[in-house]
Design an enzyme around this catalytic site. Structure first.
Site, PDB file in Angstrom:
ATOM      1  N   HIS A  39      32.502   8.382  65.124  1.00  0.00           N
ATOM      2  CA  HIS A  39      33.033   7.696  66.301  1.00  0.00           C
ATOM      3  C   HIS A  39      34.149   8.539  66.902  1.00  0.00           C
ATOM      4  O   HIS A  39      34.936   9.124  66.163  1.00  0.00           O
ATOM      5  CB  HIS A  39      33.606   6.320  65.929  1.00  0.00           C
ATOM      6  CG  HIS A  39      32.570   5.369  65.433  1.00  0.00           C
ATOM      7  ND1 HIS A  39      32.278   5.223  64.094  1.00  0.00           N
ATOM      8  CD2 HIS A  39      31.741   4.529  66.095  1.00  0.00           C
ATOM      9  CE1 HIS A  39      31.320   4.318  63.956  1.00  0.00           C
ATOM     10  NE2 HIS A  39      30.966   3.892  65.156  1.00  0.00           N
ATOM     11  N   TYR A  66      28.454   9.857  57.351  1.00  0.00           N
ATOM     12  CA  TYR A  66      29.412   9.367  58.342  1.00  0.00           C
ATOM     13  C   TYR A  66      30.719  10.145  58.225  1.00  0.00           C
ATOM     14  O   TYR A  66      31.346  10.158  57.166  1.00  0.00           O
ATOM     15  CB  TYR A  66      29.672   7.873  58.133  1.00  0.00           C
ATOM     16  CG  TYR A  66      30.716   7.307  59.073  1.00  0.00           C
ATOM     17  CD1 TYR A  66      30.615   7.482  60.449  1.00  0.00           C
ATOM     18  CD2 TYR A  66      31.805   6.596  58.583  1.00  0.00           C
ATOM     19  CE1 TYR A  66      31.569   6.967  61.306  1.00  0.00           C
ATOM     20  CE2 TYR A  66      32.760   6.073  59.433  1.00  0.00           C
ATOM     21  CZ  TYR A  66      32.638   6.263  60.796  1.00  0.00           C
ATOM     22  OH  TYR A  66      33.583   5.756  61.655  1.00  0.00           O
ATOM     23  N   MET A  74      34.219  10.026  58.757  1.00  0.00           N
ATOM     24  CA  MET A  74      35.252   9.020  59.025  1.00  0.00           C
ATOM     25  C   MET A  74      36.412   9.638  59.794  1.00  0.00           C
ATOM     26  O   MET A  74      36.902   9.046  60.759  1.00  0.00           O
ATOM     27  CB  MET A  74      35.763   8.410  57.703  1.00  0.00           C
ATOM     28  CG  MET A  74      34.691   7.701  56.918  1.00  0.00           C
ATOM     29  SD  MET A  74      35.332   6.903  55.413  1.00  0.00           S
ATOM     30  CE  MET A  74      35.745   8.324  54.398  1.00  0.00           C
TER      31      MET A  74
END
Length: 153
Positions: A114, A75, A77
């Protein structure tokens, strides 16, 4: 500004330069990261790096390993760069570092992150590396508008 890729170096995040990461994140991102984020960054080793240009911090990447339903996922971040150094190879060098870690490890099922739905610059950047929008998380961000984020893999 002309920045040559060879003048961009990656370095470890240490207790001596963690404040530089905090300042960079404050300038680059519309989100405030808490002390736990920075404590966790200190524990991930090569999954977090600063990008230096002439010994000045101009970018950083911070990742972690997530395990969900038997899948090992990397992931991202944060991955960011100061405005004047964008399109100079800093982001590419940071992302190449992450991609190499995932490839060398050989155990990651995917890499994901994201991106705020209004951040077209970031979407364009990640698309160049083959990332695709896999979904949307509504109200992912707090205290910023738009609050929704795309999930990219």
């Amino acid at each position: 500004m002309s920045v040559t890729k060879s003048r961009i170096e990656l370095g470890d995040i240490t207790p001596h330069n963690i404040k530089q990461l905090k300042v960079l994140n404050h300038v680059v991102f519309p989100v405030a990261y808490n002390d736990k984020f920075y404590k966790d960054v200190m524990d991930v080793g090569d999954l977090a790096k600063l990008a230096f240009f002439n010994d000045i911090v101009v970018g950083a990447v911070c990742c972690r390993t997530d395990t969900h339903e038997g899948q090992k996922k990397l992931y991202i971040m944060t991955l960011g760069c100061l405005g004047p150094y964008r399109r100079c190879g800093v982001g590419k060098k940071l992302l190449d570092h992450v991609l190499k870690i995932a490839k060398d490890d050989g155990q990651y099922d995917t890499i994901f992150l994201h991106v705020q739905i209004s951040n077209n610059e970031a979407l364009q950047f990640y698309r160049k590396f083959g990332f695709k929008i896999m979904g949307t998380k509504e109200n992912y961000y707090k205290k910023i508008d738009p609050a929704d984020a795309y999930v990219l893999e």
